[in-house]
Design a protein around this motif. Structure first.
Motif, PDB file in Angstrom:
ATOM      1  N   TRP A 238       0.809  -1.221   0.000  1.00  0.00           N
ATOM      2  CA  TRP A 238       0.000   0.000   0.000  1.00  0.00           C
ATOM      3  C   TRP A 238       0.844   1.275   0.000  1.00  0.00           C
ATOM      4  O   TRP A 238       0.308   2.373  -0.045  1.00  0.00           O
ATOM      5  CB  TRP A 238      -0.938   0.009   1.204  1.00  0.00           C
ATOM      6  CG  TRP A 238      -2.047  -0.989   1.124  1.00  0.00           C
ATOM      7  CD1 TRP A 238      -2.136  -2.071   0.294  1.00  0.00           C
ATOM      8  CD2 TRP A 238      -3.239  -0.988   1.907  1.00  0.00           C
ATOM      9  NE1 TRP A 238      -3.303  -2.753   0.520  1.00  0.00           N
ATOM     10  CE2 TRP A 238      -3.999  -2.108   1.508  1.00  0.00           C
ATOM     11  CE3 TRP A 238      -3.725  -0.162   2.914  1.00  0.00           C
ATOM     12  CZ2 TRP A 238      -5.231  -2.416   2.084  1.00  0.00           C
ATOM     13  CZ3 TRP A 238      -4.957  -0.469   3.490  1.00  0.00           C
ATOM     14  CH2 TRP A 238      -5.700  -1.577   3.078  1.00  0.00           C
ATOM     15  N   GLU A 239       2.150   1.105   0.021  1.00  0.00           N
ATOM     16  CA  GLU A 239       3.049   2.252  -0.101  1.00  0.00           C
ATOM     17  C   GLU A 239       3.645   2.331  -1.505  1.00  0.00           C
ATOM     18  O   GLU A 239       4.431   3.231  -1.804  1.00  0.00           O
ATOM     19  CB  GLU A 239       4.179   2.170   0.927  1.00  0.00           C
ATOM     20  CG  GLU A 239       3.735   2.419   2.368  1.00  0.00           C
ATOM     21  CD  GLU A 239       2.936   1.257   2.942  1.00  0.00           C
ATOM     22  OE1 GLU A 239       3.335   0.090   2.716  1.00  0.00           O
ATOM     23  OE2 GLU A 239       1.909   1.515   3.594  1.00  0.00           O
ATOM     24  N   GLY A 240       3.328   1.374  -2.351  1.00  0.00           N
ATOM     25  CA  GLY A 240       3.849   1.356  -3.706  1.00  0.00           C
ATOM     26  C   GLY A 240       5.136   0.575  -3.860  1.00  0.00           C
ATOM     27  O   GLY A 240       5.727   0.569  -4.941  1.00  0.00           O
ATOM     28  N   LEU A 250      -1.888  -4.483  -3.023  1.00  0.00           N
ATOM     29  CA  LEU A 250      -2.735  -3.826  -4.013  1.00  0.00           C
ATOM     30  C   LEU A 250      -2.349  -4.384  -5.381  1.00  0.00           C
ATOM     31  O   LEU A 250      -1.219  -4.202  -5.827  1.00  0.00           O
ATOM     32  CB  LEU A 250      -2.529  -2.308  -3.983  1.00  0.00           C
ATOM     33  CG  LEU A 250      -3.073  -1.513  -5.177  1.00  0.00           C
ATOM     34  CD1 LEU A 250      -4.584  -1.658  -5.290  1.00  0.00           C
ATOM     35  CD2 LEU A 250      -2.678  -0.039  -5.073  1.00  0.00           C
ATOM     36  N   HIS A 258      -3.773   1.527 -10.712  1.00  0.00           N
ATOM     37  CA  HIS A 258      -2.967   1.307  -9.503  1.00  0.00           C
ATOM     38  C   HIS A 258      -2.681   2.632  -8.810  1.00  0.00           C
ATOM     39  O   HIS A 258      -2.820   2.763  -7.590  1.00  0.00           O
ATOM     40  CB  HIS A 258      -1.673   0.598  -9.881  1.00  0.00           C
ATOM     41  CG  HIS A 258      -0.747   0.368  -8.740  1.00  0.00           C
ATOM     42  ND1 HIS A 258       0.222   1.285  -8.380  1.00  0.00           N
ATOM     43  CD2 HIS A 258      -0.643  -0.654  -7.852  1.00  0.00           C
ATOM     44  CE1 HIS A 258       0.885   0.828  -7.339  1.00  0.00           C
ATOM     45  NE2 HIS A 258       0.388  -0.334  -6.990  1.00  0.00           N
ATOM     46  N   LEU A 262      -3.890   3.678  -5.131  1.00  0.00           N
ATOM     47  CA  LEU A 262      -2.829   3.895  -4.173  1.00  0.00           C
ATOM     48  C   LEU A 262      -2.972   5.257  -3.507  1.00  0.00           C
ATOM     49  O   LEU A 262      -2.746   5.391  -2.300  1.00  0.00           O
ATOM     50  CB  LEU A 262      -1.465   3.784  -4.877  1.00  0.00           C
ATOM     51  CG  LEU A 262      -0.226   3.708  -3.984  1.00  0.00           C
ATOM     52  CD1 LEU A 262      -0.263   2.449  -3.135  1.00  0.00           C
ATOM     53  CD2 LEU A 262       1.038   3.709  -4.859  1.00  0.00           C
ATOM     54  N   ARG A 266      -3.218   5.579   0.541  1.00  0.00           N
ATOM     55  CA  ARG A 266      -2.257   6.408   1.257  1.00  0.00           C
ATOM     56  C   ARG A 266      -2.966   7.505   2.035  1.00  0.00           C
ATOM     57  O   ARG A 266      -2.589   7.835   3.166  1.00  0.00           O
ATOM     58  CB  ARG A 266      -1.260   7.034   0.276  1.00  0.00           C
ATOM     59  CG  ARG A 266      -0.204   6.076  -0.235  1.00  0.00           C
ATOM     60  CD  ARG A 266       0.603   6.727  -1.329  1.00  0.00           C
ATOM     61  NE  ARG A 266       1.804   5.962  -1.680  1.00  0.00           N
ATOM     62  CZ  ARG A 266       2.511   6.166  -2.795  1.00  0.00           C
ATOM     63  NH1 ARG A 266       2.108   7.096  -3.650  1.00  0.00           N
ATOM     64  NH2 ARG A 266       3.583   5.463  -3.015  1.00  0.00           N
TER      65      ARG A 266
END
Length: 269
Positions: A238-240, A250, A258, A262, A266
């Protein structure tokens, strides 16, 4: 494919196929049997079931590896880690979705992944009861089933308001995790629940657009990463960043979708 010579790639693919077959043959005699019982691995009022089918299937896959790839390491949900010397690790979830398995739904699956130091290089999502198998990595992105097969390819959806979103549990994870999911769900066209690993297969097959989950383990997510990325999708935490070790995942059909999801995850965090 660049990291793996063709001969080794073929050997890994054949080994994964043999493991999926062995797991399915072991599991199916137990499926929808009314006398099937489960132990609870969780405490504190939670329910994390394991059955004889889970354990027998992982043993069957480990037996295949002992014959075909004895120098590889193994990490399995039921029997933990076994060291190796090859630089490759097989990550196994014999029944992803044991709650569904116990309930008689066909949305559980066998997850098989092989990884190196950089992450998953090949993955299989196998559903023995429906006879569907989804493969990704090492130059492959394909599926097979009783009604045919073909190439895996994600959909081209780029806007949240056009997206179909899945997660396994409505509560998702912590209250904070659920708040993040609900921010995305509020923007999506359609939200469905309860698919376990089958949702990731549907994403790779171009049927849905997003999967958002939390509280995952390595063995829950490595095979889906390999399959979805081979089909052209994106999978991160979830932070990429990478989600190879589990946690909050995700998965999206396109980079644009995406990024949109995201941002909302965040914002909730």
């Amino acid at each position: 494919m660049d990291r793996i010579p063709a001969v080794l790639a073929n050997e890994l693919i054949e080994t994964a196929e043999a493991m999926a077959a062995a797991a399915g043959e072991t599991i199916l005699p137990h499926f929808r049997q009314r006398d099937l019982s489960a132990e609870n691995k969780a405490g504190g009022g939670a329910f994390d079931p394991v059955t004889v089918a889970d354990r027998a299937a992982e043993r069957a896959m480990r037996d295949v590896l002992a014959q075909r790839r004895p120098e590889d390491a193994i990490l399995g949900e039921e029997y933990g880690a076994q060291p190796g010397i090859s630089g490759l690790t097989w990550v196994l979830d014999p029944i992803d979705g044991t709650r569904g398995f116990l309930s008689g739904t066909p949305t559980w699956g066998v997850l098989i992944a092989v990884r190196d130091a950089n992450g998953p290089i090949y993955g299989v999502i196998d559903q023995p009861y429906t006879q569907e198998r989804f493969r990704g990595g090492l130059g492959r992105a394909d599926f097979a089933g009783p009604h045919g097969g073909g190439a895996l390819a994600v959909r081209g959806t780029t806007r949240l308001e056009e997206a179909i979103l899945f997660t396994t549990f409505p509560e998702v994870g912590t209250p904070e995790d659920r708040a993040g999911f609900e921010r995305v769900a509020a923007e999506a066209r359609l939200v469905r629940y309860g698919m376990d690993c089958y949702a990731y297969a549907l994403l790779a097959a171009g049927q849905i657009d997003l999967v958002i989950e939390a509280g995952l383990h390595t063995y829950d997510i490595l095979a889906p990463i390999a399959v979805i990325e081979a089909a052209g999708g994106v999978v991160t935490n979830w932070e990429g960043g990478p989600v190879h070790d589990g946690g909050r995942a995700l998965a999206a059909a396109t980079p644009e979708l995406h990024a949109a999801a995201l941002d909302l995850l965040r914002a909730a965090s």
